[in-house]
Every structure is written in structure tokens, then in C-alpha cells.
Design an enzyme around this catalytic site. Structure first.
Site: not given
Ligand code: ASP
Length: 330
Positions: A200, A253, A250-251, A228-231
Site C-alpha cells: 500500500t 487493515g 499501512t498494514g 472487503r474494504v480495509g482501512d
Molecule cells: N491497509 C491495507 C488494507 O488492509 C493493506 C496494506 O496496508 O498493505 O487494505
């Protein structure tokens, strides 16, 4: 007058030196450096922090090794669905899109949501209709496709995992095609499973007027299902900016959503009177405590930057008038 600064990330996760070749590392560094220079160009010309983070994230989306725009990861159904958000700390205006497809630069669509609508977040078909109304041209699927991501999906499906693109994934080395002899019947690379961590992307900036802004863009997690939707597109979770700080995360989510991570940095500064660095470190400790993996980048209006993470590495960099700094490993 404030000291302008721009910081970026290209994802956090299992980023270890032993799994990187010098050529691949050079490629990543050049992608990060190019984005830093594009964002800095805006700040140097007295542009706004908002335009600077947009320019940096656009460059990172165009760079195929990162999981945003071109080179995004695949959903379980073999599609590339992208999320992005942007926030102007000086006005608290924000725009975001989720589950968009075939948009070359989702961050530009997020910016259009902010500038052209009374809403903050548009998702799926509605976001695509808005893109069409705004005259966003669609790129073909091939523009976004990378073989590496496709193999990552086959691997995730075969082991029934939804994964961060850089958390224990076993993609092939380099950008070159994988020899067919090294791919198993399930499509997984059998040998030379060199880690190719890619992530990301995000940017935070402070301009000469002390205005702060943040932007984040992603393809999400490999093998994600059911919309699915993340952060990343959620203001307060993956992205936040106000007059105290600008934060891009990033990480994994789901943890960032539960901890409202990006806003949490601002809240610790406001309610506890902490410095940017102390607030960001506390936020990452809190993330660790609930089992979340990843990191964040943050700046304040004094031109302080902090880039904490709890994973093995995070692609990161910053630029000021004294030059560029880039880091990958812990
Ligand atoms: N935070 C992002 C998500 O969960 C993924 C990422 O940061 O690599 O969609």
C-alpha cells in the site's frame, strides 16, 4: 512560515534484507525517490501540502511494484479492486473511494469526491458512475495486471489465506516472468521463493504555510472476498489530517479500523499533549497490543516527521530542503 516536509510509505510487512536482491532494492528505492521528488516539486513551488501528497501518491500508484493503482493485488475472483483516500488538515475536508476498478489513479478520484461532492466516501458501482461523470477514462485490466500478483493470488487461494501482500507471501523474485518449470500445478512458484514485499502507498506533508495533508491508496489484501474494504479509504483509520498532524497508515487493515489508528495519533496529541513522535509511538504500541501488524508515517506543522512500524520492515522515505532519506528495513 513552516519547514516544508513530505514523507511517503510503500507498505509495511515482512521486508527483510536477506530476501532482497541489490537490483530489486534499487528498483524500490528508485520508485520511492521518484515519488518523493514529484511531491517535493509541488512544495518547492509553494504549492499546498494537499497537492503534494496527491502528486506523490499518484507516482506511487503508477509504479507497478507497489500495491496501489497499477500492480494492485487480486481479489478471490481475480479482480483488482482499489481503495484510496485524501484529507486536507487545514480544512478537514476529505474524499475517498472504495472498491473501484480500472481507474488509473484512485487517489485522483478520491480528490474529486472531496472537491466535487458533498460526500466523503463513494464505493463500488456508485463510485464508478461518479468517475464516468467526471470524465475519468478507464484503463484495461491488462494495465493493472502483474504476473507476480497473480501468482500471489494462486498461492493465497491454495492455502486458503487472505493476506497482506507482504506478510509471508512467497512471490517470485524480480519483475521478470517466472520460468514455467518453477511453477507448480497450483500456479505457485516452487523454488527460489524470494520474498518480494510490496505494499500500500501513502504520503503526508507540511507546506510552507504549515498546512498538513495525508493520502493513502491500496489494492487491499490478496484473496479478499465479498467486497472487503480495509482501512485505507476510511478517514480516521487509514488516513487522517488536522491542524496538529497528518497520518497515513499501512498494514492489516482490520486492526487499523478497530483502533482508529490514524485519528488516534491526532487524539493523543490533542488530549494528552504528546509530541508527534510520542503520540505515534503510543499508537503503534496500541496496535501491537491488539495484534495488528504494520506502521504509519506522520508529520506535524513544525516539520517533524516520524515513521514507526512494528513489522519487519516498511518502505519509507522523506524529503526536506536538506535532502532525501529512504529506509526499508528495521
Ligand atoms: N491497509 C491495507 C488494507 O488492509 C493493506 C496494506 O496496508 O498493505 O487494505
Amino acid at each position: 512560515m513552516s519547514k516544508p516536509i513530505l514523507a511517503i510509505h510503500g507498505g509495511a510487512g515482512t521486508v527483510v534484507k536477506s530476501s532482497m536482491t541489490p537490483a530489486l532494492e534499487a528498483e524500490y528505492r528508485s520508485g520511492l525517490e521518484d515519488a518523493l521528488r514529484k511531491g517535493w516539486g509541488v512544495l518547492e513551488a509553494n504549492g499546498t501540502a494537499l497537492d503534494a501528497v496527491q502528486a506523490a501518491v499518484t507516482a506511487l500508484e503508477d509504479f507497478p511494484l507497489f500495491n496501489a493503482g497499477r500492480g494492485s493485488v487480486f481479489t478471490h475472483d481475480g479482480r483488482q479492486e482499489m481503495d484510496a483516500s485524501i484529507m486536507d488538515g487545514s480544512t478537514l475536508r476529505a474524499g475517498a473511494v472504495a472498491e473501484v476498478r480500472n481507474i488509473r489513479n484512485p487517489i485522483l478520484l478520491a480528490r474529486a469526491v472531496m472537491d466535487k461532492t458533498v460526500h466523503v466516501l463513494l464505493a463500488g458501482e456508485g463510485a464508478m458512475q461518479f468517475a464516468a461523470e467526471q470524465g475519468f477514462a478507464l484503463e484495461p485490466d491488462e494495465y493493472f495486471f502483474t504476473e507476480h500478483r497473480w501468482l500471489q493470488l494462486q498461492d493465497a487461494i491454495s492455502s486458503d489465506r487472505v493476506q497482506l501482500d507482504h506478510a509471508g507471501s512467497p512471490p517470485y523474485e524480480g519483475g521478470a516472468a517466472v520460468p514455467v518449470s518453477s511453477i507448480g500445478t497450483d500456479g505457485v512458484v516452487l523454488s527460489d521463493r524470494t520474498q518480494k514485499p510490496i505494499g500500500t502507498v501513502g504520503a503526508v506533508a507540511c507546506d510552507s504555510q504549515g498546512r498538513l495533508a495525508a493520502a493513502t491508496s491500496t489494492g487491499g489484501m490478496t484473496n479478499k472476498k465479498f467486497g472487503r474494504v480495509g482501512d485505507t479509504p476510511l478517514i480516521g483509520a487509514g488516513t487522517y489530517a488536522n491542524e496538529l498532524c497528518a497520518v497515513s497508515c499501512t498494514g492489516h487493515g482490520e486492526y487499523f479500523m478497530r483502533a482508529a489508528t490514524a485519528f488516534d495519533v491526532a487524539a493523543r496529541m490533542a488530549y494528552k499533549g504528546l509530541s508527534l513522535e510520542d503520540a505515534a509511538n503510543e499508537t503503534v504500541s496500541q496496535l501491537t497490543a491488539i495484534g495488528g501488524e504494520g506502521g504509519l508515517i506522520a508529520v506535524d506543522k513544525e516539520g517533524t516527521v516520524t515513521l514507526p512500524f512494528n513489522s519487519e520492515g516498511m518502505y519509507r522515505g522523506s524529503i526536506t530542503d536538506s535532502g532525501i532519506k529512504i529506509g526499508i528495513y528495521k
